[in-house]
Write a protein that holds these residues in place. Structure first.
Motif, PDB file in Angstrom:
ATOM      1  N   VAL A   9       0.854  -1.198   0.000  1.00  0.00           N
ATOM      2  CA  VAL A   9       0.000   0.000   0.000  1.00  0.00           C
ATOM      3  C   VAL A   9       0.888   1.245   0.000  1.00  0.00           C
ATOM      4  O   VAL A   9       0.617   2.215  -0.722  1.00  0.00           O
ATOM      5  N   GLY A  10       1.986   1.193   0.754  1.00  0.00           N
ATOM      6  CA  GLY A  10       2.945   2.296   0.771  1.00  0.00           C
ATOM      7  C   GLY A  10       3.569   2.522  -0.602  1.00  0.00           C
ATOM      8  O   GLY A  10       3.744   3.663  -1.040  1.00  0.00           O
ATOM      9  N   GLU A  11       3.907   1.430  -1.272  1.00  0.00           N
ATOM     10  CA  GLU A  11       4.484   1.536  -2.615  1.00  0.00           C
ATOM     11  C   GLU A  11       3.466   2.103  -3.607  1.00  0.00           C
ATOM     12  O   GLU A  11       3.815   2.882  -4.498  1.00  0.00           O
ATOM     13  N   LEU A  12       2.196   1.747  -3.434  1.00  0.00           N
ATOM     14  CA  LEU A  12       1.136   2.316  -4.274  1.00  0.00           C
ATOM     15  C   LEU A  12       1.037   3.818  -4.024  1.00  0.00           C
ATOM     16  O   LEU A  12       0.911   4.613  -4.956  1.00  0.00           O
ATOM     17  N   SER A  13       1.130   4.198  -2.752  1.00  0.00           N
ATOM     18  CA  SER A  13       1.093   5.616  -2.388  1.00  0.00           C
ATOM     19  C   SER A  13       2.185   6.390  -3.115  1.00  0.00           C
ATOM     20  O   SER A  13       1.941   7.464  -3.681  1.00  0.00           O
ATOM     21  N   GLU A  14       3.384   5.833  -3.122  1.00  0.00           N
ATOM     22  CA  GLU A  14       4.514   6.487  -3.778  1.00  0.00           C
ATOM     23  C   GLU A  14       4.270   6.613  -5.291  1.00  0.00           C
ATOM     24  O   GLU A  14       4.515   7.677  -5.883  1.00  0.00           O
TER      25      GLU A  14
ATOM     26  N   ILE B  48       1.404   6.731  -6.836  1.00  0.00           N
ATOM     27  CA  ILE B  48       0.357   7.737  -7.071  1.00  0.00           C
ATOM     28  C   ILE B  48       0.945   9.142  -6.913  1.00  0.00           C
ATOM     29  O   ILE B  48       0.701  10.023  -7.741  1.00  0.00           O
ATOM     30  N   ARG B  49       1.743   9.317  -5.856  1.00  0.00           N
ATOM     31  CA  ARG B  49       2.357  10.626  -5.611  1.00  0.00           C
ATOM     32  C   ARG B  49       3.200  11.061  -6.803  1.00  0.00           C
ATOM     33  O   ARG B  49       3.182  12.226  -7.198  1.00  0.00           O
TER      34      ARG B  49
ATOM     35  N   ARG C  48       2.720  10.045  -9.822  1.00  0.00           N
ATOM     36  CA  ARG C  48       1.913   9.924 -11.044  1.00  0.00           C
ATOM     37  C   ARG C  48       2.618   9.041 -12.078  1.00  0.00           C
ATOM     38  O   ARG C  48       2.628   9.340 -13.269  1.00  0.00           O
TER      39      ARG C  48
ATOM     40  N   MET D 274       1.988   2.524 -10.945  1.00  0.00           N
ATOM     41  CA  MET D 274       0.651   2.454 -10.342  1.00  0.00           C
ATOM     42  C   MET D 274      -0.018   1.141 -10.717  1.00  0.00           C
ATOM     43  O   MET D 274      -0.581   0.454  -9.855  1.00  0.00           O
TER      44      MET D 274
ATOM     45  N   GLU E 229       1.585  -1.636  -8.760  1.00  0.00           N
ATOM     46  CA  GLU E 229       1.293  -1.599  -7.319  1.00  0.00           C
ATOM     47  C   GLU E 229      -0.172  -1.892  -7.013  1.00  0.00           C
ATOM     48  O   GLU E 229      -0.472  -2.516  -6.002  1.00  0.00           O
TER      49      GLU E 229
END
Ligand SMILES: [Zn+2]
Length: 97
Positions: free
Chosen positions: A34-39, A41-42, A44, A49, A52
Protein backbone atom coordinates in the motif's frame (compact mmCIF):
# COMPACT_ATOMS: atom_id res chain seq x y z
CA UNK A 1 -11.84 -12.72 -14.45
CA UNK A 2 -14.00 -12.56 -11.36
CA UNK A 3 -12.69 -11.65 -7.93
CA UNK A 4 -13.09 -15.25 -6.72
CA UNK A 5 -11.10 -16.58 -9.68
CA UNK A 6 -8.26 -14.14 -8.96
CA UNK A 7 -8.27 -15.14 -5.26
CA UNK A 8 -8.07 -18.82 -6.29
CA UNK A 9 -5.14 -18.15 -8.61
CA UNK A 10 -3.28 -16.34 -5.83
CA UNK A 11 -4.08 -19.27 -3.52
CA UNK A 12 -2.69 -21.79 -6.03
CA UNK A 13 0.50 -19.80 -6.49
CA UNK A 14 1.21 -18.55 -2.97
CA UNK A 15 -0.81 -20.31 -0.27
CA UNK A 16 2.04 -22.66 0.66
CA UNK A 17 4.26 -19.63 1.32
CA UNK A 18 1.52 -17.45 2.82
CA UNK A 19 0.60 -20.12 5.36
CA UNK A 20 4.24 -20.45 6.48
CA UNK A 21 4.57 -16.66 6.79
CA UNK A 22 1.32 -16.30 8.74
CA UNK A 23 -1.35 -13.60 8.99
CA UNK A 24 0.63 -10.92 10.85
CA UNK A 25 3.69 -10.93 8.58
CA UNK A 26 1.49 -11.18 5.48
CA UNK A 27 -0.42 -8.14 6.73
CA UNK A 28 2.88 -6.24 7.02
CA UNK A 29 3.68 -7.10 3.39
CA UNK A 30 0.22 -5.90 2.36
CA UNK A 31 0.77 -2.56 4.12
CA UNK A 32 4.21 -2.24 2.53
CA UNK A 33 2.60 -2.64 -0.90
CA UNK A 34 0.00 0.00 0.00
CA UNK A 35 2.95 2.30 0.77
CA UNK A 36 4.48 1.54 -2.62
CA UNK A 37 1.14 2.32 -4.27
CA UNK A 38 1.09 5.62 -2.39
CA UNK A 39 4.51 6.49 -3.78
CA UNK A 40 3.49 5.55 -7.34
CA UNK A 41 0.36 7.74 -7.07
CA UNK A 42 2.36 10.63 -5.61
CA UNK A 43 4.77 10.42 -8.55
CA UNK A 44 1.91 9.92 -11.04
CA UNK A 45 3.94 7.00 -12.43
CA UNK A 46 1.34 5.14 -14.51
CA UNK A 47 3.46 2.01 -15.03
CA UNK A 48 4.26 1.72 -11.31
CA UNK A 49 0.65 2.45 -10.34
CA UNK A 50 -0.59 -0.47 -12.44
CA UNK A 51 2.00 -2.75 -10.88
CA UNK A 52 1.29 -1.60 -7.32
CA UNK A 53 -2.49 -1.83 -7.69
CA UNK A 54 -1.95 -5.45 -8.80
CA UNK A 55 0.40 -6.12 -5.86
CA UNK A 56 -2.03 -4.62 -3.33
CA UNK A 57 -4.83 -6.76 -4.76
CA UNK A 58 -2.64 -9.89 -4.68
CA UNK A 59 -1.57 -9.35 -1.05
CA UNK A 60 -5.18 -8.60 -0.07
CA UNK A 61 -6.16 -11.92 -1.68
CA UNK A 62 -3.35 -13.70 0.21
CA UNK A 63 -4.63 -12.28 3.49
CA UNK A 64 -8.20 -13.28 2.68
CA UNK A 65 -6.99 -16.81 1.82
CA UNK A 66 -5.21 -17.12 5.16
CA UNK A 67 -8.28 -15.91 7.04
CA UNK A 68 -10.70 -17.96 4.89
CA UNK A 69 -12.58 -14.90 3.68
CA UNK A 70 -14.20 -15.08 0.24
CA UNK A 71 -13.51 -11.60 -1.16
CA UNK A 72 -16.23 -11.85 -3.78
CA UNK A 73 -18.90 -12.85 -1.23
CA UNK A 74 -17.69 -10.14 1.16
CA UNK A 75 -17.67 -7.44 -1.52
CA UNK A 76 -21.10 -8.37 -2.90
CA UNK A 77 -22.58 -8.60 0.61
CA UNK A 78 -21.39 -5.15 1.61
CA UNK A 79 -21.77 -3.50 -1.84
CA UNK A 80 -24.81 -5.11 -3.48
CA UNK A 81 -25.03 -2.39 -6.12
CA UNK A 82 -25.93 0.50 -3.86
CA UNK A 83 -24.08 2.48 -1.18
CA UNK A 84 -24.28 0.46 2.08
CA UNK A 85 -24.96 3.66 4.07
CA UNK A 86 -27.54 5.66 2.09
CA UNK A 87 -28.81 2.76 -0.03
CA UNK A 88 -28.45 4.83 -3.23
CA UNK A 89 -26.59 4.46 -6.53
CA UNK A 90 -24.93 6.88 -7.00
CA UNK A 91 -24.22 7.51 -3.31
CA UNK A 92 -25.85 10.58 -1.80
CA UNK A 93 -24.03 10.53 1.56
CA UNK A 94 -22.79 13.93 2.72
CA UNK A 95 -18.99 13.99 2.77
CA UNK A 96 -16.58 16.59 4.10
CA UNK A 97 -13.56 17.09 1.83
ZN1 LIG B 1 -24.00 6.77 0.43
Amino acid sequence: MEIREFQEIIKDIYFHKDSKRGVERTFLWFIEEVGELSEAIRKRDIESMEEEFADVLAWLASLANLLRIDLEDAAKKKYPGVCPYCGKNPCECKEKF
